[in-house]
Write a protein that holds these residues in place. Structure first.
Motif, PDB file in Angstrom:
ATOM      1  N   SER A  49       9.151   5.466  12.816  1.00 31.26           N
ATOM      2  CA  SER A  49       9.199   4.183  13.532  1.00 31.26           C
ATOM      3  C   SER A  49       9.505   4.380  15.021  1.00 31.26           C
ATOM      4  O   SER A  49       8.989   3.641  15.860  1.00 31.26           O
ATOM      5  N   GLU A  50      10.303   5.377  15.380  1.00 33.90           N
ATOM      6  CA  GLU A  50      10.642   5.612  16.785  1.00 33.90           C
ATOM      7  C   GLU A  50       9.534   6.301  17.567  1.00 33.90           C
ATOM      8  O   GLU A  50       9.355   6.034  18.755  1.00 33.90           O
ATOM      9  N   THR A  51       8.789   7.196  16.925  1.00 30.12           N
ATOM     10  CA  THR A  51       7.790   7.989  17.653  1.00 30.12           C
ATOM     11  C   THR A  51       6.358   7.539  17.378  1.00 30.12           C
ATOM     12  O   THR A  51       5.460   7.869  18.160  1.00 30.12           O
ATOM     13  N   GLY A  52       6.151   6.847  16.279  1.00 27.50           N
ATOM     14  CA  GLY A  52       4.793   6.505  15.857  1.00 27.50           C
ATOM     15  C   GLY A  52       4.050   7.702  15.300  1.00 27.50           C
ATOM     16  O   GLY A  52       2.840   7.636  15.042  1.00 27.50           O
ATOM     17  N   CYS A  53       4.742   8.816  15.089  1.00 28.44           N
ATOM     18  CA  CYS A  53       4.122  10.041  14.582  1.00 28.44           C
ATOM     19  C   CYS A  53       4.369  10.195  13.089  1.00 28.44           C
ATOM     20  O   CYS A  53       5.385   9.745  12.563  1.00 28.44           O
ATOM     21  N   SER A  54       3.431  10.857  12.438  1.00 25.82           N
ATOM     22  CA  SER A  54       3.534  11.131  11.015  1.00 25.82           C
ATOM     23  C   SER A  54       2.611  12.284  10.671  1.00 25.82           C
ATOM     24  O   SER A  54       1.856  12.773  11.523  1.00 25.82           O
ATOM     25  N   LEU A  55       2.673  12.718   9.418  1.00 23.03           N
ATOM     26  CA  LEU A  55       1.717  13.698   8.922  1.00 23.03           C
ATOM     27  C   LEU A  55       0.537  12.960   8.304  1.00 23.03           C
ATOM     28  O   LEU A  55       0.722  11.993   7.564  1.00 23.03           O
ATOM     29  N   TYR A  56      -0.656  13.415   8.617  1.00 24.38           N
ATOM     30  CA  TYR A  56      -1.876  12.904   7.998  1.00 24.38           C
ATOM     31  C   TYR A  56      -2.500  14.056   7.216  1.00 24.38           C
ATOM     32  O   TYR A  56      -2.677  15.150   7.766  1.00 24.38           O
ATOM     33  N   THR A  57      -2.829  13.816   5.970  1.00 22.86           N
ATOM     34  CA  THR A  57      -3.533  14.820   5.181  1.00 22.86           C
ATOM     35  C   THR A  57      -5.007  14.783   5.558  1.00 22.86           C
ATOM     36  O   THR A  57      -5.633  13.726   5.511  1.00 22.86           O
ATOM     37  N   VAL A  58      -5.542  15.942   5.933  1.00 30.04           N
ATOM     38  CA  VAL A  58      -6.953  16.015   6.306  1.00 30.04           C
ATOM     39  C   VAL A  58      -7.780  16.803   5.290  1.00 30.04           C
ATOM     40  O   VAL A  58      -9.007  16.737   5.311  1.00 30.04           O
ATOM     41  N   GLU A  59      -7.102  17.537   4.410  1.00 24.49           N
ATOM     42  CA  GLU A  59      -7.805  18.241   3.345  1.00 24.49           C
ATOM     43  C   GLU A  59      -6.826  18.488   2.211  1.00 24.49           C
ATOM     44  O   GLU A  59      -5.652  18.770   2.442  1.00 24.49           O
ATOM     45  N   ALA A  60      -7.314  18.357   0.983  1.00 24.71           N
ATOM     46  CA  ALA A  60      -6.481  18.593  -0.192  1.00 24.71           C
ATOM     47  C   ALA A  60      -7.312  19.238  -1.288  1.00 24.71           C
ATOM     48  O   ALA A  60      -8.498  18.952  -1.444  1.00 24.71           O
ATOM     49  N   HIS A  61      -6.666  20.109  -2.038  1.00 23.39           N
ATOM     50  CA  HIS A  61      -7.300  20.736  -3.194  1.00 23.39           C
ATOM     51  C   HIS A  61      -6.302  20.673  -4.343  1.00 23.39           C
ATOM     52  O   HIS A  61      -5.237  21.275  -4.273  1.00 23.39           O
ATOM     53  N   VAL A  62      -6.658  19.923  -5.392  1.00 21.91           N
ATOM     54  CA  VAL A  62      -5.785  19.743  -6.549  1.00 21.91           C
ATOM     55  C   VAL A  62      -6.383  20.494  -7.729  1.00 21.91           C
ATOM     56  O   VAL A  62      -7.594  20.440  -7.969  1.00 21.91           O
ATOM     57  N   ARG A  63      -5.524  21.190  -8.464  1.00 20.80           N
ATOM     58  CA  ARG A  63      -5.914  21.821  -9.726  1.00 20.80           C
ATOM     59  C   ARG A  63      -5.086  21.181 -10.834  1.00 20.80           C
ATOM     60  O   ARG A  63      -3.866  21.165 -10.761  1.00 20.80           O
ATOM     61  N   TYR A  64      -5.772  20.668 -11.844  1.00 15.35           N
ATOM     62  CA  TYR A  64      -5.130  20.074 -13.017  1.00 15.35           C
ATOM     63  C   TYR A  64      -5.144  21.138 -14.103  1.00 15.35           C
ATOM     64  O   TYR A  64      -6.192  21.481 -14.628  1.00 15.35           O
ATOM     65  N   LEU A  65      -3.981  21.670 -14.446  1.00 14.62           N
ATOM     66  CA  LEU A  65      -3.904  22.827 -15.332  1.00 14.62           C
ATOM     67  C   LEU A  65      -3.558  22.473 -16.776  1.00 14.62           C
ATOM     68  O   LEU A  65      -4.036  23.131 -17.699  1.00 14.62           O
ATOM     69  N   HIS A  66      -2.707  21.478 -16.972  1.00 13.74           N
ATOM     70  CA  HIS A  66      -2.289  21.085 -18.316  1.00 13.74           C
ATOM     71  C   HIS A  66      -2.020  19.589 -18.350  1.00 13.74           C
ATOM     72  O   HIS A  66      -1.636  18.997 -17.342  1.00 13.74           O
TER      73      HIS A  66
END
Length: 153
Positions: A49-66
């Motif tokens: 809220s003070e900086t207006g900065c955050s992390l944005y996800t630009v790529e993701a790889h999910v593995r569903y194992l069980h």
């Protein structure tokens, strides 16, 4: 190695028609683990809220194992695989009842109101400390992509 940890429990509304944790809720839990990392690194609600900065996800790889069943206790273990001035590479491992059930690798950008920004020194130092505390070889599947089935498949 001491990864950052996030805990949750599978809720009834997260169960799909097969009686297991539905696909989008794995990603929801991983997202909450990323928020836990952000809070730990000094990028919590006040920072945003003070900086207006955050992390944005630009790529993701999910593995569903069980499969994961109803009411399962969940633990996400998060490692910082690396960073530069504006990017952060994360590795999440989701465990349920003592078993690795899914992984997620993320590439994130530190973004402000006018575009990408370098991490502030305090945040960068905390991220570097997390990376150092979980140093060692990257997980076997980190950096891999989905392979083409090849011709005729």
């Amino acid at each position: 190695m001491t990864p950052l940890r996030h805990h949750d429990v599978v809720r009834p509304e997260w169960i799909d028609y097969n009686g297991h944790l539905s696909e989008p809720y794995y990603v929801l839990v991983f997202g909450d683990a990323t928020t836990t990392l952000m809070d730990h690194a000094g990028m919590g609600e006040r920072y945003r809220s003070e900086t207006g900065c955050s992390l944005y996800t630009v790529e993701a790889h999910v593995r569903y194992l069980h499969e994961v069943g109803p009411d399962a206790a969940l633990e996400v273990r998060t490692r910082v695989l690396g960073r530069d001035a504006k990017r952060l590479r994360l590795w999440h491992e989701l465990h349920a009842e003592g078993r690795l059930v899914a992984t997620e690798e993320l590439m994130c950008l530190h973004v402000g109101p006018d575009g990408t920004r370098p991490f502030p020194d305090g945040v960068a130092g905390t991220l570097d400390a997390l990376a150092a505390s979980t140093s060692g070889p990257a997980p076997d599947h980190a950096g891999r992509a989905i392979r083409d089935l090849g011709p005729g498949r």
